[in-house]
Design a protein around this motif. Structure first.
Motif, PDB file in Angstrom:
ATOM      1  N   ASN A 129       0.950  -1.149   0.004  1.00 46.83           N
ATOM      2  CA  ASN A 129      -0.070  -0.029   0.124  1.00 46.83           C
ATOM      3  C   ASN A 129       0.940   1.228  -0.115  1.00 46.83           C
ATOM      4  O   ASN A 129       0.861   2.368  -0.704  1.00 46.83           O
ATOM      5  CB  ASN A 129      -0.899   0.074   1.254  1.00 46.83           C
ATOM      6  CG  ASN A 129      -1.959   0.946   1.031  1.00 46.83           C
ATOM      7  OD1 ASN A 129      -1.898   2.118   0.838  1.00 46.83           O
ATOM      8  ND2 ASN A 129      -3.298   0.550   1.522  1.00 46.83           N
ATOM      9  N   PRO A 146      -7.259   2.592  -0.617  1.00 42.54           N
ATOM     10  CA  PRO A 146      -8.470   1.803  -0.240  1.00 42.54           C
ATOM     11  C   PRO A 146      -8.182   0.465  -0.708  1.00 42.54           C
ATOM     12  O   PRO A 146      -7.331   0.240  -1.877  1.00 42.54           O
ATOM     13  CB  PRO A 146      -9.703   2.568  -0.921  1.00 42.54           C
ATOM     14  CG  PRO A 146      -9.180   3.247  -1.912  1.00 42.54           C
ATOM     15  CD  PRO A 146      -7.562   3.832  -1.448  1.00 42.54           C
ATOM     16  N   ALA A 206      -8.811   8.137  -6.241  1.00 42.67           N
ATOM     17  CA  ALA A 206      -9.629   7.491  -5.115  1.00 42.67           C
ATOM     18  C   ALA A 206      -8.881   7.943  -3.642  1.00 42.67           C
ATOM     19  O   ALA A 206      -9.572   8.092  -2.705  1.00 42.67           O
ATOM     20  CB  ALA A 206      -9.547   6.020  -5.141  1.00 42.67           C
ATOM     21  N   SER A 207      -7.827   8.092  -3.791  1.00 39.94           N
ATOM     22  CA  SER A 207      -6.774   8.523  -2.423  1.00 39.94           C
ATOM     23  C   SER A 207      -6.746   9.965  -2.414  1.00 39.94           C
ATOM     24  O   SER A 207      -7.311  10.694  -1.472  1.00 39.94           O
ATOM     25  CB  SER A 207      -5.471   8.144  -2.545  1.00 39.94           C
ATOM     26  OG  SER A 207      -4.822   8.445  -3.574  1.00 39.94           O
ATOM     27  N   GLU A 241     -10.411  10.687   4.057  1.00 43.38           N
ATOM     28  CA  GLU A 241     -10.003   9.951   4.867  1.00 43.38           C
ATOM     29  C   GLU A 241      -8.470   9.416   4.749  1.00 43.38           C
ATOM     30  O   GLU A 241      -7.877   8.989   5.806  1.00 43.38           O
ATOM     31  CB  GLU A 241     -10.616   8.470   5.151  1.00 43.38           C
ATOM     32  CG  GLU A 241     -12.382   8.784   5.576  1.00 43.38           C
ATOM     33  CD  GLU A 241     -13.015   7.610   5.692  1.00 43.38           C
ATOM     34  OE1 GLU A 241     -12.569   6.612   5.542  1.00 43.38           O
ATOM     35  OE2 GLU A 241     -14.229   7.746   5.851  1.00 43.38           O
ATOM     36  N   CYS A 242      -8.017   9.619   3.564  1.00 41.73           N
ATOM     37  CA  CYS A 242      -6.802   9.123   3.230  1.00 41.73           C
ATOM     38  C   CYS A 242      -5.698  10.126   3.888  1.00 41.73           C
ATOM     39  O   CYS A 242      -4.675   9.690   4.253  1.00 41.73           O
ATOM     40  CB  CYS A 242      -6.584   9.026   1.876  1.00 41.73           C
ATOM     41  SG  CYS A 242      -7.379   7.632   1.169  1.00 41.73           S
ATOM     42  N   THR A 262      -2.373   4.928   2.764  1.00 46.04           N
ATOM     43  CA  THR A 262      -3.661   4.764   2.974  1.00 46.04           C
ATOM     44  C   THR A 262      -4.756   4.575   1.959  1.00 46.04           C
ATOM     45  O   THR A 262      -5.957   5.091   1.886  1.00 46.04           O
ATOM     46  CB  THR A 262      -4.074   6.239   3.766  1.00 46.04           C
ATOM     47  OG1 THR A 262      -3.839   7.244   3.013  1.00 46.04           O
ATOM     48  CG2 THR A 262      -3.093   6.293   5.181  1.00 46.04           C
ATOM     49  N   ASP A 295     -10.125  11.621  -1.323  1.00 44.45           N
ATOM     50  CA  ASP A 295     -10.757  10.864  -0.261  1.00 44.45           C
ATOM     51  C   ASP A 295     -10.147  11.733   1.018  1.00 44.45           C
ATOM     52  O   ASP A 295      -8.909  11.366   1.310  1.00 44.45           O
ATOM     53  CB  ASP A 295     -10.559   9.330  -0.301  1.00 44.45           C
ATOM     54  CG  ASP A 295     -11.112   8.673   0.885  1.00 44.45           C
ATOM     55  OD1 ASP A 295     -11.786   9.339   1.995  1.00 44.45           O
ATOM     56  OD2 ASP A 295     -11.240   7.312   0.996  1.00 44.45           O
TER      57      ASP A 295
END
Length: 546
Positions: free
Chosen positions: A341, A531, A516-517, A522-523, A529, A520
């Motif tokens: 990741n 998904p 997506a990262s 939350e990342c 981080t 986001d």
């Protein structure tokens, strides 16, 4: 008497003997896409050469054996000379041979800036300090071209592809380098506070001779053959060409007080100097020194982006290489889910930075196009702010992949980490860059509209549309609030550009992973981080083929 106490195992071998160009898909694809395919064979040759162990070693040597200031010779004559390890001159020789100091001016054709950017990007993966005098010479040439009489005297020496390290008057040199002297103690980036004065010697105005008195707090690469310097006349700040040697063959009175003891960029000498009636020629119109220097600044800021992207690439490759050769807790590091990741996230950042620096270089190949002008004037400072900032975190994360081995000076990661902050500071700190973005938009609102339209039309994605909408909303805020939001605005602008470029040019797995990262909350800003649905292995393998 000694005897073995253990076997040395589970240590990653040194990364060497590889082709920096052929193994970098984002770079090699981008060179062809951005009209520089005509230079691809040269870049492939250079990439193979720079990947050799003996060439990589030059960067280590140049940073271990630091420049030394020799103010006087053995009998007491003032010399103000800086002595370098031979590795420094070898590195400058490579840069000069490949015309990194002048390629677009020597060979002005479509893709010339991209071709140079690709070579510069690769050299940053060997040693970054030697890029400084190369960049300043590169940025000085278009300024000097506006002075026909002076440029006629200098052209052959500026365009020479031979590095001439001899400390001699310009007339006796085979090639020359140009440095810069802008900042003073009291002002730093605020050059309007400069106090160095210039008084006319014979006549006044453009092309006339002046004597300069004052100081410079950062005088970059003092062994350059001449520097472009800001000094104050009765009409305000003006720009001057100040040679290291006086036309009569005596040493010019530019006195080096000391060399800066820097955190990084240690191979390159930065100095403090005083001018005691130093000889100089006025360049540009009197009182228009800052606009003259701003022309240079866009080129130097571009190089900050290119070099930072290059150092990202080196840190990434070193991290992946280490993880593929290191076992921890019974498994290869690179095969462990969380490490995958982290590495995939770093690979996304590096690819997006590479795409951006190539697209910016492309914009410099079209000086009259309104859209490309918006890229140069608006996106360049935003990219300089963001890519240079991200490099600092990026190198720290890659060093952590190496663990304790990354924190010692015998490996490459510590030098990379120390080098990382300089581009964020040099040629304008983050705040200066973000405010410059806002000023550029105010001056060229039409260009910014063209830029947003290109981003919107280049690729369709809801995240990209949302960022563009947010940028428009930010510009509708009251003027007194915009400065407060300048960093948020610049960050969003760069992310919009990178999302657009990734959608257009990166494999779909990478584009979707980046969006997506980065879209986001939350990342956050911590790497690793991504998904669960991200195709981490495919991303890593593209970044550095196994």
């Amino acid at each position: 008497m000694q005897w073995p106490t253990h076997a040395v195992t589970n240590q990653a071998p040194e990364l060497q003997t590889y082709n920096l160009f052929a193994t970098d898909a984002a770079l090699s694809e981008g060179v062809k896409r951005e009209n520089a395919g005509w230079h691809a064979a040269n870049l492939d040759r250079l990439g193979a050469e720079l990947g050799q162990a003996n060439i990589q070693k030059l960067g280590e040597l140049a940073n271990r054996h630091l420049p030394e200031l020799m103010t006087h010779d053995r009998v007491g004559r003032r010399t103000d000379a800086v002595e370098f390890h031979p590795s420094w001159h070898q590195l400058l020789g490579f840069l000069r041979r490949e015309a990194m100091h002048a390629l677009p001016w020597m060979n002005p054709q479509p893709g010339a800036h991209v071709a140079r950017a690709a070579g510069y990007f690769m050299h940053a993966q060997v040693e970054a300090g030697s890029l400084c005098p190369t960049t300043m010479t590169f940025a000085a040439i278009p300024v000097l071209q506006n002075e026909p009489a002076l440029f006629r005297e200098l052209k052959d020496k500026l365009f020479s592809t031979e590095h001439d390290p001899r400390d001699l008057p310009v007339a006796q040199k085979r090639s020359i380098m140009i440095g810069m002297g802008m900042t003073e103690k009291q002002g730093g980036s605020d050059v309007r506070t400069n106090q160095t004065s210039a008084r006319p010697l014979n006549g006044s105005g453009r092309g006339a001779e002046y004597l300069l008195t004052g100081h410079k707090w950062f005088f970059s690469a003092p062994m350059c053959d001449a520097h472009l310097v800001l000094a104050r006349t009765d009409s305000g700040l003006s720009c001057f060409f100040v040679p290291r040697w006086h036309p009569d063959g005596s040493k010019n009175t530019v006195l080096i007080q000391r060399l800066k003891d820097k955190l990084g960029n240690r191979s390159n000498s930065s100095s403090e100097v005083e001018f005691q009636d130093a000889y100089g020629l006025m360049v540009g119109d009197e009182g228009r020194g800052i606009p003259t220097i701003i022309e240079m600044a866009n080129y130097t800021r571009l190089d900050c982006v290119i070099a930072s992207a290059g150092m990202m690439r080196l840190a990434l490759v070193q991290a992946i290489h280490h993880a593929r050769h290191r076992t921890a807790f019974g498994r290869i590091l690179a095969e462990q889910a969380l490490m995958m990741n982290v590495l995939a996230d770093l690979a996304l950042e590096s690819e997006a930075a590479t795409l951006l620096m190539l697209r910016l270089a492309h914009a410099f190949d079209a000086p009259t196009d309104p859209l490309e002008r918006a890229w140069r004037r608006i996106v360049t400072p935003a990219a300089k702010f963001w890519i240079c900032k991200r490099l600092i975190e990026f190198t720290g994360e890659c060093m952590e992949v190496w663990g304790g081995n990354g924190y010692v000076e015998t490996g490459p990661m510590a030098r990379l980490y120390r080098e990382a902050p300089v581009n964020s500071i040099w040629e304008g700190s983050g705040n200066v860059m973000c405010l410059d973005v806002l000023r550029a938009i105010e001056k060229d609102g039409h260009g910014f509209t063209l830029l947003l339209d290109e981003l919107k039309n280049s690729a369709s994605h809801p995240v990209l549309a949302a960022i563009i909408g947010s940028l428009k909303n930010d510009l509708a805020t009251p003027p007194e609030h915009r400065e407060l939001l300048a960093r948020r605005f610049a960050q969003k602008l760069v992310l919009a550009v990178q999302v657009s470029l990734m959608l257009k040019h990166a494999p779909s797995a990478m584009a979707e992973g980046f969006i997506a990262s980065r879209g986001d909350p939350e990342c956050g800003r911590v790497y690793g981080t991504l998904p669960p649905a991200i195709q981490a292995q495919a991303i890593i393998d593209r970044a550095w083929p196994a």
